[in-house]
Scaffold this motif. Structure first.
Motif: not given
Length: 66
Positions: A3, A22-30, A33-34
């Motif tokens: 994190k 890698y998968r980079l999640l820029l937000s903790p929720s949906r 958009k990715q």
């Protein structure tokens, strides 16, 4: 899993990561958009991306009323 949090300018540093996919999640929720695809081709890498909100009237929306 790692994190990171942004500074006052919205920048963050993940430190050193081994080469790979890698998968980079820029937000903790949906709620956002990715990013389609982010690629880094240099040893020192800086990626720029923008958070785009998902529409609130779609099936993936976080609306408790359907």
């Amino acid at each position: 899993m790692k994190k990171a949090f942004t500074d006052g300018d919205g920048n963050f540093d993940l430190g050193v990561a081994k080469r790979g996919d890698y998968r980079l999640l820029l937000s903790p929720s949906r709620a956002f958009k990715q990013a389609e695809k982010l690629e880094c081709w240099s040893k020192t890498c800086m990626l720029e991306t923008v958070l785009i909100a998902n529409p609130t009237d779609q099936l993936a929306a976080h609306c408790p009323i359907r």
